[in-house]
Scaffold this active site. Structure first.
Site, PDB file in Angstrom:
ATOM      1  CD  GLU A  19     -31.596  24.779  26.629  1.00  0.00           C
ATOM      2  OE1 GLU A  19     -31.360  23.563  26.785  1.00  0.00           O
ATOM      3  OE2 GLU A  19     -32.499  25.274  25.875  1.00  0.00           O
ATOM      4  CD  GLU A  50     -22.534  20.421   5.320  1.00  0.00           C
ATOM      5  OE1 GLU A  50     -22.856  19.291   4.817  1.00  0.00           O
ATOM      6  OE2 GLU A  50     -23.336  21.087   6.171  1.00  0.00           O
TER       7      GLU A  50
END
Length: 209
Positions: A19, A50
């Site tokens: 953004e 992960e």
């Protein structure tokens, strides 16, 4: 500025990073979000991604990371090996580290040079950390990136003077910013914006900024 995370935390980092270019007019390599498992993991979970404590720094090296950069690890639990391992290796290489976690005293909280640990309490649905914790992480990421952009000069007053004019709504918004700053009418302000390509340039042309 790099964000690293897995699952929801990784996606939130990518969201905040993505953004910044349209909002503040910065290049896409200014703030980079990296998720365990690569881009596939943005939409679909990648099994065991992960758990690899060495992979995060390998992913960072693909972006030519240096000591001029900052790495923020994101993990609600504060126990994600991918994130902890990444920050540990960054520390060893003299790279500034921070973290966002919802578990004070966790391994991630301890390894980060600049930790942020926000206490949100138990989730309404046991086993999930994407609700209260995810919302808190998103807000902190917004605070960090916005503060950085202000410090780098991409905001004048409270105006996004470097935002990309990627649609009619933003052109209209930019036009109104110029009107407010210069006192011109809508038609003149819009022409200034189109001619100069950004709110900043248009206002500077008028000798305001």
């Amino acid at each position: 500025l790099f964000y690293i995370g897995a699952g929801t935390s990784g996606r939130l980092g990518i969201l905040d990073a993505s953004e910044c270019p349209p909002t503040f007019g910065v290049s896409y390599d200014k703030i980079i979000g990296i998720i365990a498992g690569g881009d596939t993991a943005i939409r679909k979970a990648v099994e065991n991604a992960e758990d690899d404590e060495k992979q995060a720094f390998k992913d960072l090296e693909k972006h030519q990371i240096t000591t001029d950069d900052v790495v923020i690890g994101i993990a609600a639990s504060g126990t994600t090996p991918y994130v902890i391992g990444g920050l540990e290796t960054c520390n060893l290489n003299g790279i500034t580290t921070g973290c966002i976690t919802c578990n004070p005293g966790s391994p991630l909280d301890k390894v980060a040079t600049h930790p942020v640990a926000v206490v949100v309490g138990p989730e309404f649905i046991t086993g999930s950390s994407r609700m209260k914790a995810g919302t808190a992480q998103k807000m902190i990421l917004n605070m960090i990136s916005t503060s950085v952009m202000i410090q780098l000069g991409h905001i004048k007053g409270n105006k996004m003077v470097d935002m990309q004019l990627s649609n009619d709504k933003l052109v209209d918004r930019g036009t109104r910013m110029i009107m407010e700053a210069t006192g011109t009418n809508y038609e003149i302000a819009r022409k200034l914006l189109i001619d100069h390509g950004s709110v900043r340039n248009a206002i500077e042309h008028q000798g305001i900024c």
